[in-house]
Scaffold this motif. Structure first.
Motif, PDB file in Angstrom:
ATOM      1  N   VAL A   1      25.878 -54.076  18.619  1.00  0.00           N
ATOM      2  CA  VAL A   1      26.679 -53.006  18.010  1.00  0.00           C
ATOM      3  C   VAL A   1      27.722 -52.505  18.996  1.00  0.00           C
ATOM      4  N   ALA A   2      27.364 -52.396  20.268  1.00  0.00           N
ATOM      5  CA  ALA A   2      28.320 -51.934  21.277  1.00  0.00           C
ATOM      6  C   ALA A   2      29.467 -52.923  21.443  1.00  0.00           C
ATOM      7  N   ALA A   3      29.163 -54.214  21.408  1.00  0.00           N
ATOM      8  CA  ALA A   3      30.229 -55.216  21.515  1.00  0.00           C
ATOM      9  C   ALA A   3      31.169 -55.131  20.327  1.00  0.00           C
ATOM     10  N   ALA A   4      30.612 -54.953  19.138  1.00  0.00           N
ATOM     11  CA  ALA A   4      31.459 -54.805  17.953  1.00  0.00           C
ATOM     12  C   ALA A   4      32.286 -53.525  18.040  1.00  0.00           C
TER      13      ALA A   4
ATOM     14  N   ALA B   1      35.208 -54.131  20.327  1.00  0.00           N
ATOM     15  CA  ALA B   1      36.234 -54.957  19.697  1.00  0.00           C
ATOM     16  C   ALA B   1      37.066 -54.134  18.712  1.00  0.00           C
ATOM     17  N   VAL B   2      36.406 -53.380  17.861  1.00  0.00           N
ATOM     18  CA  VAL B   2      37.133 -52.565  16.882  1.00  0.00           C
ATOM     19  C   VAL B   2      37.897 -51.445  17.587  1.00  0.00           C
ATOM     20  N   GLY B   3      37.276 -50.826  18.560  1.00  0.00           N
ATOM     21  CA  GLY B   3      37.929 -49.741  19.288  1.00  0.00           C
ATOM     22  C   GLY B   3      39.161 -50.207  20.028  1.00  0.00           C
ATOM     23  N   MET B   4      39.080 -51.346  20.684  1.00  0.00           N
ATOM     24  CA  MET B   4      40.247 -51.851  21.411  1.00  0.00           C
ATOM     25  C   MET B   4      41.352 -52.246  20.448  1.00  0.00           C
ATOM     26  N   ALA B   5      41.010 -52.793  19.295  1.00  0.00           N
ATOM     27  CA  ALA B   5      42.023 -53.116  18.296  1.00  0.00           C
ATOM     28  C   ALA B   5      42.720 -51.838  17.822  1.00  0.00           C
ATOM     29  N   MET B   6      41.943 -50.787  17.605  1.00  0.00           N
ATOM     30  CA  MET B   6      42.547 -49.514  17.191  1.00  0.00           C
ATOM     31  C   MET B   6      43.417 -48.934  18.300  1.00  0.00           C
ATOM     32  N   ILE B   7      42.953 -49.048  19.547  1.00  0.00           N
ATOM     33  CA  ILE B   7      43.739 -48.524  20.665  1.00  0.00           C
ATOM     34  C   ILE B   7      45.057 -49.275  20.792  1.00  0.00           C
ATOM     35  N   PHE B   8      45.019 -50.592  20.659  1.00  0.00           N
ATOM     36  CA  PHE B   8      46.262 -51.364  20.732  1.00  0.00           C
ATOM     37  C   PHE B   8      47.220 -50.977  19.608  1.00  0.00           C
TER      38      PHE B   8
END
Length: 102
Positions: A70-73, A76-83
């Motif tokens: 869950v942390a890896a997912a 991934a989602v958090g970094m996509a949102m940050i970008f």
């Protein structure tokens, strides 16, 4: 000998550091890293309880693997949102991102 209390103390310290980071960091990346610290503290607790309370059953380790997944997912989602936020607004400061609708 290292006992359950030692593991719980370390996990509590790591969780407190993560909570402080979530509440005090201004950038989204810092908040995301602090959340990861809190999840790792939970993993330490899960494995410590599994090791000291029910060593014959691997439920704590399985839950820890689930938490890591869950942390890896989340990363991934958090970094996509940050970008995406950085691309649109040229900032990653949480205080400047107070609108949910752009």
């Amino acid at each position: 000998m290292i006992g359950l209390v030692h593991f719980l103390t370390v996990a509590a310290i790591i969780f407190a550091i993560g909570l402080y980071g979530v509440l005090s960091k201004r950038t989204i990346v810092g908040i995301l890293m602090s959340i990861e610290l809190m999840l790792n503290a939970v993993n330490i607790n899960l494995i410590a309880f599994s090791r000291f309370i029910t060593p014959e059953v691997l439920t704590g380790q399985i839950f820890a693997i689930f938490t890591i997944t869950v942390a890896a997912a989340e990363v991934a989602v958090g970094m996509a949102m940050i970008f995406r936020v950085y691309y649109d607004r040229n900032t990653v400061h949480a205080a400047r991102l107070d609108e949910m609708r752009w």
